[in-house]
Design a protein around this motif. Structure first.
Motif, short mmCIF file in Angstrom:
data_model
loop_
_atom_site.label_atom_id
_atom_site.label_comp_id
_atom_site.label_asym_id
_atom_site.label_seq_id
_atom_site.Cartn_x
_atom_site.Cartn_y
_atom_site.Cartn_z
N GLY A 26 -12.29 12.58 -0.14
CA GLY A 26 -11.28 12.17 -0.47
C GLY A 26 -10.63 10.80 0.38
N THR A 27 -9.54 10.39 0.45
CA THR A 27 -9.02 9.29 1.20
C THR A 27 -7.57 9.79 1.36
N ARG A 28 -6.95 9.03 2.57
CA ARG A 28 -5.53 9.08 2.57
C ARG A 28 -4.91 7.85 3.07
N GLU A 29 -3.83 7.48 2.34
CA GLU A 29 -3.12 6.22 2.69
C GLU A 29 -1.90 6.51 3.11
N PHE A 30 -1.40 5.80 4.39
CA PHE A 30 -0.22 6.07 4.72
C PHE A 30 0.55 4.52 4.84
N GLY A 49 4.36 -0.22 16.32
CA GLY A 49 5.48 -1.05 15.64
C GLY A 49 4.97 -2.33 15.06
N GLU A 50 3.66 -2.39 14.95
CA GLU A 50 3.01 -3.72 14.51
C GLU A 50 2.16 -3.18 13.40
N VAL A 51 2.28 -2.04 12.86
CA VAL A 51 1.14 -1.64 11.48
C VAL A 51 2.25 -1.31 10.41
N VAL A 52 1.75 -1.76 9.35
CA VAL A 52 2.54 -1.30 8.04
C VAL A 52 1.69 -0.56 7.03
N ASN A 53 0.53 -0.21 7.37
CA ASN A 53 -0.56 0.54 6.40
C ASN A 53 -1.80 1.20 7.47
N VAL A 54 -2.02 2.41 7.04
CA VAL A 54 -3.38 3.18 7.69
C VAL A 54 -3.85 3.78 6.72
N PHE A 55 -5.27 3.52 6.47
CA PHE A 55 -5.75 4.14 5.39
C PHE A 55 -7.17 4.81 6.05
N PHE A 56 -7.55 6.15 5.53
CA PHE A 56 -8.56 6.79 6.19
C PHE A 56 -9.49 6.95 4.99
N GLY A 57 -10.77 6.41 5.06
CA GLY A 57 -11.91 6.64 4.25
C GLY A 57 -12.75 7.70 4.75
N ASN A 58 -14.06 7.91 4.21
CA ASN A 58 -14.92 8.65 4.55
C ASN A 58 -15.18 8.57 6.04
N ASP A 59 -15.74 7.42 6.26
CA ASP A 59 -16.34 6.86 7.56
C ASP A 59 -15.49 5.65 8.33
N PHE A 60 -14.55 5.47 7.80
CA PHE A 60 -13.69 4.42 8.28
C PHE A 60 -11.92 4.37 8.20
N ILE A 61 -11.47 3.61 9.13
CA ILE A 61 -10.02 3.60 9.25
C ILE A 61 -9.60 2.01 8.99
N GLY A 159 -5.41 1.07 0.78
CA GLY A 159 -6.13 0.35 2.09
C GLY A 159 -5.98 -1.03 2.21
N ALA A 160 -6.90 -1.57 2.82
CA ALA A 160 -7.03 -3.00 3.02
C ALA A 160 -6.91 -3.76 1.71
N CYS A 161 -7.38 -3.17 0.72
CA CYS A 161 -7.32 -3.75 -0.73
C CYS A 161 -5.88 -3.81 -1.35
N SER A 162 -5.05 -2.97 -0.60
CA SER A 162 -3.45 -3.19 -1.14
C SER A 162 -3.07 -4.41 -0.49
N GLY A 163 -2.36 -5.31 -1.38
CA GLY A 163 -1.82 -6.63 -0.89
C GLY A 163 -2.68 -7.59 -0.28
N CYS A 164 -4.07 -7.44 -0.50
CA CYS A 164 -5.05 -8.40 -0.36
C CYS A 164 -4.83 -9.66 -1.26
#
Length: 192
Positions: A26-30, A49-61, A159-164
């Motif tokens: 699975g994945t998890r988005e914050f 204080g400088e991050v607006v999204n964190v996404f965990f994938g299988n082998d990446f963040i 993840g990175a695709c949100s708001g791209c």
């Protein structure tokens, strides 16, 4: 330990590859500091204080910087947080489990689906899993199925695709074309 970084189509996001498994499945988005309370790692990233999204994938963040934040200043902070996490072997989630894995739940579906569309929905999910998710993961994100009704498929980019800047083109030209080609009942794809 060496952590690789990759750019993504979203200039606000970078993909970090620690060279080991991040999520077993699975994945998890914050998307906020409040949602990140389930994960010490995600919380530490938001604490900059400088991050607006964190996404965990299988082998990446994937980490998305706040508007106006320069990656030249943020990247060393993120790398330091990731190195500390992996060197200390801290659990990814409080309690050590991957609770809240991003799997579409019934309550997440904003669309009331017709039970007669079960076979179409299965085909949509199969294509998303086999053809779309691997490509989107390569860009540091994921795609979540949100529903199908009257020929329209509802999807959410994560993840990175949100708001791209290219996410709407990906949905309309890439994914919509693929689904229409293999499933004639699909007439449109919309962001949910």
């Amino acid at each position: 330990m060496f952590i690789e970084t990759e750019t993504t189509p979203n200039p606000a996001s970078l993909k970090f590859l620690p060279g080991r498994e991040v999520m077993p499945s699975g994945t998890r988005e914050f998307t906020s500091p409040e949602s990140a309370e389930a994960s010490p790692l995600a919380q530490a990233l938001f604490d900059t204080g400088e991050v607006v999204n964190v996404f965990f994938g299988n082998d990446f963040i994937s980490v998305t910087a706040a508007p106006g934040v320069s990656w030249s200043a943020l990247k060393p902070q993120v790398l330091s947080i990731l190195l500390d996490h992996y060197v200390a072997q801290t659990p990814l989630f409080i309690g050590g489990t991957a609770s809240g894995i991003s799997v579409p739940q019934e309550e997440d579906l904003a669309i009331e689906e017709d039970p007669a569309d079960k076979e179409i929905i299965e085909q949509i999910n199969d294509l998303l899993e086999e053809r779309v998710r691997p490509a989107v993961a390569g860009d540091g994100g994921d795609i979540a199925y949100r529903g199908y009704k009257d020929g329209v498929v509802y999807l959410a980019m994560q993840g990175a695709c949100s708001g791209c800047p290219s996410s709407s083109a990906t949905l309309k030209h890439g994914i919509e074309g693929l689904l229409k080609h293999y499933i004639p009942e699909v007439t449109e794809v919309r962001a949910a």
